[in-house]
Design a protein around this motif. Structure first.
Motif, PDB file in Angstrom:
ATOM      1  N   VAL A 184      39.578  32.029  40.083  1.00  0.00           N
ATOM      2  CA  VAL A 184      38.557  31.742  39.081  1.00  0.00           C
ATOM      3  C   VAL A 184      38.142  30.274  39.190  1.00  0.00           C
ATOM      4  N   GLU A 185      36.833  30.040  39.156  1.00  0.00           N
ATOM      5  CA  GLU A 185      36.305  28.662  39.135  1.00  0.00           C
ATOM      6  C   GLU A 185      36.109  28.252  37.683  1.00  0.00           C
ATOM      7  N   SER A 186      36.839  27.200  37.261  1.00  0.00           N
ATOM      8  CA  SER A 186      36.798  26.771  35.874  1.00  0.00           C
ATOM      9  C   SER A 186      35.429  26.207  35.510  1.00  0.00           C
ATOM     10  N   ASN A 187      34.920  26.569  34.322  1.00  0.00           N
ATOM     11  CA  ASN A 187      33.644  26.040  33.853  1.00  0.00           C
ATOM     12  C   ASN A 187      33.727  24.560  33.548  1.00  0.00           C
ATOM     13  N   SER A 188      34.888  24.111  33.081  1.00  0.00           N
ATOM     14  CA  SER A 188      35.012  22.712  32.662  1.00  0.00           C
ATOM     15  C   SER A 188      35.274  21.774  33.824  1.00  0.00           C
ATOM     16  N   SER A 189      36.173  22.144  34.724  1.00  0.00           N
ATOM     17  CA  SER A 189      36.544  21.236  35.821  1.00  0.00           C
ATOM     18  C   SER A 189      35.844  21.566  37.127  1.00  0.00           C
ATOM     19  N   LEU A 190      35.242  22.781  37.181  1.00  0.00           N
ATOM     20  CA  LEU A 190      34.618  23.295  38.401  1.00  0.00           C
ATOM     21  C   LEU A 190      35.618  23.435  39.550  1.00  0.00           C
ATOM     22  N   GLN A 191      36.901  23.376  39.197  1.00  0.00           N
ATOM     23  CA  GLN A 191      37.942  23.588  40.199  1.00  0.00           C
ATOM     24  C   GLN A 191      38.393  25.070  40.145  1.00  0.00           C
ATOM     25  N   THR A 192      38.814  25.551  41.302  1.00  0.00           N
ATOM     26  CA  THR A 192      39.253  26.947  41.400  1.00  0.00           C
ATOM     27  C   THR A 192      40.768  27.027  41.209  1.00  0.00           C
ATOM     28  N   TYR A 193      41.201  27.975  40.403  1.00  0.00           N
ATOM     29  CA  TYR A 193      42.634  28.231  40.209  1.00  0.00           C
ATOM     30  C   TYR A 193      42.903  29.717  40.391  1.00  0.00           C
ATOM     31  N   ASN A 194      44.182  30.042  40.611  1.00  0.00           N
ATOM     32  CA  ASN A 194      44.570  31.437  40.857  1.00  0.00           C
ATOM     33  C   ASN A 194      45.166  32.075  39.607  1.00  0.00           C
ATOM     34  N   VAL A 195      44.846  33.343  39.425  1.00  0.00           N
ATOM     35  CA  VAL A 195      45.478  34.175  38.390  1.00  0.00           C
ATOM     36  C   VAL A 195      46.570  34.988  39.091  1.00  0.00           C
ATOM     37  N   THR A 196      47.823  34.858  38.638  1.00  0.00           N
ATOM     38  CA  THR A 196      48.947  35.502  39.331  1.00  0.00           C
ATOM     39  C   THR A 196      49.622  36.554  38.443  1.00  0.00           C
ATOM     40  N   ALA A 197      50.377  37.428  39.075  1.00  0.00           N
ATOM     41  CA  ALA A 197      51.093  38.501  38.359  1.00  0.00           C
ATOM     42  C   ALA A 197      52.329  37.944  37.663  1.00  0.00           C
ATOM     43  N   PRO A 198      52.469  38.156  36.367  1.00  0.00           N
ATOM     44  CA  PRO A 198      53.636  37.646  35.642  1.00  0.00           C
ATOM     45  C   PRO A 198      54.899  38.486  35.859  1.00  0.00           C
ATOM     46  N   LEU A 199      54.749  39.703  36.435  1.00  0.00           N
ATOM     47  CA  LEU A 199      55.899  40.568  36.713  1.00  0.00           C
ATOM     48  C   LEU A 199      55.538  41.504  37.853  1.00  0.00           C
ATOM     49  N   SER A 200      56.552  42.090  38.436  1.00  0.00           N
ATOM     50  CA  SER A 200      56.330  43.087  39.488  1.00  0.00           C
ATOM     51  C   SER A 200      56.014  44.432  38.856  1.00  0.00           C
ATOM     52  N   GLY A 201      55.134  45.191  39.476  1.00  0.00           N
ATOM     53  CA  GLY A 201      54.797  46.507  38.944  1.00  0.00           C
ATOM     54  C   GLY A 201      53.522  47.047  39.548  1.00  0.00           C
ATOM     55  N   SER A 202      52.896  47.965  38.814  1.00  0.00           N
ATOM     56  CA  SER A 202      51.661  48.594  39.274  1.00  0.00           C
ATOM     57  C   SER A 202      50.486  48.134  38.416  1.00  0.00           C
ATOM     58  N   VAL A 203      49.328  47.984  39.063  1.00  0.00           N
ATOM     59  CA  VAL A 203      48.104  47.643  38.347  1.00  0.00           C
ATOM     60  C   VAL A 203      47.562  48.931  37.734  1.00  0.00           C
ATOM     61  N   ILE A 204      47.669  49.070  36.421  1.00  0.00           N
ATOM     62  CA  ILE A 204      47.236  50.309  35.768  1.00  0.00           C
ATOM     63  C   ILE A 204      45.880  50.147  35.086  1.00  0.00           C
ATOM     64  N   ALA A 205      45.355  48.931  35.078  1.00  0.00           N
ATOM     65  CA  ALA A 205      44.000  48.701  34.565  1.00  0.00           C
ATOM     66  C   ALA A 205      43.440  47.454  35.239  1.00  0.00           C
ATOM     67  N   LYS A 206      42.145  47.485  35.584  1.00  0.00           N
ATOM     68  CA  LYS A 206      41.487  46.353  36.257  1.00  0.00           C
ATOM     69  C   LYS A 206      40.091  46.177  35.672  1.00  0.00           C
ATOM     70  N   HIS A 207      39.829  44.972  35.136  1.00  0.00           N
ATOM     71  CA  HIS A 207      38.533  44.641  34.553  1.00  0.00           C
ATOM     72  C   HIS A 207      38.058  43.311  35.134  1.00  0.00           C
ATOM     73  N   ALA A 208      38.115  43.182  36.437  1.00  0.00           N
ATOM     74  CA  ALA A 208      37.745  41.930  37.098  1.00  0.00           C
ATOM     75  C   ALA A 208      37.016  42.214  38.393  1.00  0.00           C
ATOM     76  N   ASN A 209      35.847  41.614  38.549  1.00  0.00           N
ATOM     77  CA  ASN A 209      35.082  41.733  39.784  1.00  0.00           C
ATOM     78  C   ASN A 209      34.521  40.360  40.140  1.00  0.00           C
ATOM     79  N   ALA A 210      34.383  40.096  41.418  1.00  0.00           N
ATOM     80  CA  ALA A 210      33.853  38.808  41.879  1.00  0.00           C
ATOM     81  C   ALA A 210      32.454  38.572  41.312  1.00  0.00           C
ATOM     82  N   GLY A 211      32.237  37.333  40.835  1.00  0.00           N
ATOM     83  CA  GLY A 211      30.940  36.951  40.284  1.00  0.00           C
ATOM     84  C   GLY A 211      30.872  37.071  38.788  1.00  0.00           C
ATOM     85  N   GLU A 212      31.803  37.773  38.150  1.00  0.00           N
ATOM     86  CA  GLU A 212      31.785  37.914  36.703  1.00  0.00           C
ATOM     87  C   GLU A 212      32.281  36.646  36.024  1.00  0.00           C
TER      88      GLU A 212
END
Length: 309
Positions: free
Chosen positions: A115-143
């Protein structure tokens, strides 16, 4: 007096003597039958070891053990709340890249999106807080994202069963009771962790059972039955339910003495889904038929039918 006069009384005397003796013999037989009214050949089946093995007739030595009383509850498998995470972006911004898809298996710390931050314009990563399966996804590039959930991840190696406890059952169900969960041919053992009120307004409580799912064979939404252990006691003598048969209007077990099998009437006490307590008729140490005893019963009934003709 002539010969005819002499022979006729003599002949009559012989007849009387013969009749008296016959009556005496019948009286002795009748007395013997009166004293031994049940005197008949003992009903047994003769089966050699080879034939017993061929027919899978199994035996065991009668002994004591536990009798466990259970109650059956029904419910559904659910996700484990403490093993489910709703992942959001730390700072509002625009998603530049998504690395996982719905249904993917991820490891703790794995990068899910950038994700590119609106305030700093720097890109950071969103990481998984635990191991498991992705059972829902509401994220697409450009959103553009702010506080909404991007991914839902759950670890299904631990699940919960939520069982319905109705008013007639409530007094016998408590926390920490042992539970055997079953669905189709799957089975696992655990304990009741929590007893909760039902918030839907329906007349039952919820018994929650946490259990391990290492092979991922169980899944949320699965209907389950549960055997809850409500009482357990040790008895001096018990037999498997498979050893019991109804023979000549009596409950019997078949005991084995060499190649001879014979029915033994028993009086029963408490029982569970596997065993029945024996109060009378059987002694500890006697060898009883535990599997396929119905074959011996059928053999004796067949012999009895043949003798009755």
């Amino acid at each position: 007096m002539n010969k005819r006069d002499i022979s006729l009384p003599y002949f009559l005397m012989l007849i009387v003597f013969f009749i008296v003796n016959m009556l005496s013999v019948k009286a002795v037989v009748a007395d013997d039958e009166h004293e031994h009214p049940n005197h008949h050949e003992e009903e047994v089946a003769h089966i050699d070891e080879d034939m017993a093995s061929l027919n899978s007739i199994s035996t065991a030595v009668a002994s004591g053990g536990d009798i466990s009383k259970t109650m059956t509850l029904y419910g559904i498998v659910t996700l484990s709340p403490e093993h489910t995470s709703h992942v959001t972006a730390r700072f509002a911004g625009r998603i530049t890249r998504v690395y996982v898809e719905y249904g993917d298996t991820v490891k703790k710390g794995q990068v899910l999106a950038s994700v590119e931050s609106n305030s700093s314009l720097q890109t950071y990563n969103v990481t998984a807080p635990l191991s498991g399966s992705v059972i829902a996804k509401h994220a697409n590039a450009g959103e553009v994202v702010s506080e909404q959930t991007l991914f839902t991840i759950t670890d299904t190696s631990t699940l919960w069963a939520e069982l319905k406890v109705f008013p007639s059952q409530a007094s016998l169900i408590n926390s920490k009771q042992t539970v055997v969960l079953q669905s189709d041919d799957m089975q696992t053992r655990s304990v009741i962790s929590q007893l909760l009120p039902n918030t839907s307004g329906e007349p039952f409580r919820i018994a929650r059972v946490k259990f391990k799912n290492p092979d991922d064979n169980w899944f949320p939404g699965l209907l389950v039955g549960a055997q809850v252990l409500i009482d357990k006691r040790e008895v001096n003598l018990r037999v498997p339910l498979s050893a019991l048969q109804q023979y000549e209007n009596k409950t019997v077990v078949f005991i084995k003495e060499g190649d001879v099998y014979k029915p033994l009437p028993v009086a029963l006490g408490i029982q569970d889904n596997q065993y029945a307590e024996v109060l009378e008729g059987l002694n500890a140490g006697q060898e009883i038929v535990t599997e396929n005893s119905y074959l011996i019963k059928a053999d004796l009934e067949k012999d009895g039918a043949e003798h009755s003709h």
